[in-house]
Design an enzyme around this catalytic site. Structure first.
Site, short mmCIF file in Angstrom:
data_model
loop_
_atom_site.label_atom_id
_atom_site.label_comp_id
_atom_site.label_asym_id
_atom_site.label_seq_id
_atom_site.Cartn_x
_atom_site.Cartn_y
_atom_site.Cartn_z
N ALA A 63 0.86 -1.30 0.01
CA ALA A 63 0.06 -0.07 0.08
C ALA A 63 0.72 1.32 0.07
CB ALA A 63 -1.00 0.05 1.18
N CYS A 64 1.87 1.40 -0.53
CA CYS A 64 2.69 2.53 -0.81
C CYS A 64 2.11 3.38 -1.81
CB CYS A 64 4.17 2.21 -1.32
SG CYS A 64 5.16 1.03 -0.44
N THR A 65 2.17 4.66 -1.33
CA THR A 65 1.69 5.91 -2.24
C THR A 65 2.68 6.83 -2.67
OG1 THR A 65 -0.34 5.80 -1.22
CG2 THR A 65 0.10 7.63 -2.47
N THR A 80 5.05 7.25 0.57
CA THR A 80 4.90 6.22 1.78
C THR A 80 5.30 4.97 1.86
OG1 THR A 80 2.52 6.04 1.52
CG2 THR A 80 3.15 8.20 2.87
N ARG A 92 -6.88 6.27 -2.99
CA ARG A 92 -5.59 7.12 -2.62
C ARG A 92 -5.37 7.77 -3.81
NH1 ARG A 92 -1.48 2.82 -1.53
NH2 ARG A 92 -2.98 1.53 -2.46
#
Length: 499
Positions: free
Chosen positions: A25-27, A46, A264
């Site tokens: 779930a990196c952005t 992140t 996101r």
């Protein structure tokens, strides 16, 4: 010493997250230099996986390597020859190298910066034609192989392309590399297919875990690096899609957009540009976004802390607190969505690159929060530092009161578990510290930039001293905040403190 105990309330929140179909779930984000108030290039990410996952911040020193020595990834068996000489670089590794090093992000001594990676995955049809290679290049090795080996961002992209062509990719990934000439955005699409572009100065992008490239001019060799068969594979997989008569990479390689990526993408774009015409129901979100607005470093920090402020959505991790129970896997719950700032964030970094900062200093500043920045500060680091504060180097996989990560993790847990009494007091103080450091940074960077021309060693020592002193003072303050939160947290009916 504070005994680390997580309350049932906090555990229920974290358990709720573990039940989601969000395996990574990196952005990531990029803001071109033409869209910033001071002309700097901003980009970062992140790093998300799970709560209570320790991260370090270190510097890997330059070294000469014996002939034939190889980098070995213990997590999947990937191997690659080390260069004759490895450049110094900063890194944000995990503390369990047998499960993968995951150096993630940093500067090298040549002025190349890198953030690796935002995970993504090709659709099933593509994977049947060009499957990922089990012992291929993965996120766990990416920064460790590239940063010590290259002098420019383009060289970094070319080296990744060479490795993926020859040895294959273990997974899909999005990688960003930058230097004084700009930033490259690269998508590793499938086992041997990839496309990279020189990111335009007048655009911005927000990219969670899915592919975003649309039409790319493969004939523009100056600004594009791509595998030869990227279109051929899509056609063979029968997933090839054109938009306006041109091959669309994301639509051809992606699976359907899932809720976590939708929320996101949408909230990230809206955080930077509330006037954007994107909607929550869009079928896809384009990589290159346009706006007439300009942005600051604080806007980038705000983006990475975003929890749907100003939108008609609530963070998914609030469901347990709101008495609605645990979210069910793969089932959307109306009104709740997955935010950029979530309990799975382990660290966040922002590169601020400026033309007047020499390559010897990295060409800019990395603003780093070890632990989620939800209730912790970003500290500035130049690319010429040779060491980091000791609290960044504690390797414990459980709470350790000498650890920066574990201290921040505990603070975040306490504030999340008791939002009413603690409110925004902690983050308000952190933002105040950041404001002071932003004001101070230009002056100290100018002094070190002037010094590096005549005395690189003295410039490094000065950068080390400034960053070490700031980190030491900040860590002492974080420990005081942690102790105060423990002291002031509500008591249960038996009069006992709830951790």
């Amino acid at each position: 010493m504070i005994n680390k105990k997580i309350s049932l309330g906090v555990l229920s929140i974290l358990t709720a997250f573990s039940l989601q179909s969000v395996s990574y779930a990196c952005t990531g984000f990029i803001i071109g230099k033409d869209l910033t108030k001071d002309g700097s290039l901003l980009y970062g990410r992140t790093e998300d996986l799970e709560p209570h996952h320790n991260k370090n911040f270190i510097v890997r020193l330059a070294k000469d390597n014996p002939a034939g020595e190889k980098w070995k990834d213990l997590s999947n068996g990937f191997e690659y020859p080390l260069p004759e000489h490895s450049y110094r670089y900063s890194a944000i590794p995990d503390v369990t190298p047998n499960k993968g090093v995951y150096d993630e992000a940093g500067f090298n001594e040549c002025g190349v910066s890198m953030s690796a990676t935002v995970s993504a995955s090709a659709n099933d049809a593509i994977q049947k034609i060009d499957p990922y290679v089990k012992n291929g290049l993965a996120e766990s090795s990416m920064a460790s192989v590239i940063l010590p080996s290259v002098k420019t961002a383009r060289e970094g992209v070319a080296l990744i392309a060479k490795i993926v062509t020859e040895k294959g990719a273990a997974e899909g990934n999005i990688v960003t590399l930058a230097d004084k000439d700009g930033i490259w955005y690269m998508e590793i699409l499938s086992g041997h297919q990839y496309v990279a572009i020189k990111f335009p100065d007048d655009k911005y992008a927000v990219f969670p875990n899915t592919f975003y490239l649309g039409h790319v001019d493969f004939n523009d060799k100056e600004n594009t690096i791509a595998s030869e068969d990227v279109e051929k594979v899509a056609k063979k997989a029968k997933s090839y899609i054109e938009v306006d008569g041109k091959f669309h990479i994301a639509k051809s390689y992606n699976p359907p957009l899932n809720d976590a990526n939708r929320s996101r993408s949408f909230s990230g774009i809206k955080s930077l540009d509330p006037d954007s015409k994107v909607t929550y129901k869009d079928s896809n979100y384009e990589l290159l976004q346009s706006t007439d607005k300009t942005f600051s470093l604080e806007d980038a920090m705000k983006l990475q802390r975003n929890r749907f402020e100003g939108l008609d959505l609530k963070p998914l991790d609030q469901m347990a607190l709101d008495g609605k129970g645990k979210p069910k896997s793969k089932k959307a719950v109306k009104g709740y969505a997955y935010p950029i700032s979530n309990p799975n964030v382990m660290e966040a970094h922002i590169f601020q690159l400026k033309k007047d900062i020499p390559a010897e200093l990295g060409g800019g500043v990395m603003w780093l929060s070890i632990g989620s920045p939800r209730n912790a500060p970003y500290l500035p680091y130049l690319g010429n530092i040779s060491r980091t504060y000791e609290a960044y180097q504690e390797k414990s996989t459980q709470y350790n009161d000498k650890s920066w990560y574990w201290t921040v993790s505990h603070i975040n847990d306490l504030v999340a578990a008791h939002p009413k009494p603690f409110g925004t007091k902690v983050i308000d103080e952190m933002k105040g510290l950041e404001k002071t450091w932003i004001a101070e940074q230009d002056k100290s960077t100018k002094e070190i930039s002037d010094l590096v021309v005549s005395d690189p060693k003295a410039a490094q020592e000065k950068a080390d001293k400034i960053s070490l002193d700031r980190a030491e003072k900040t860590f002492k303050r974080l420990k005081a905040i942690e102790a105060k939160l423990v002291e002031e947290k509500p008591k249960n009916k038996k009069g006992l403190n709830r951790s």
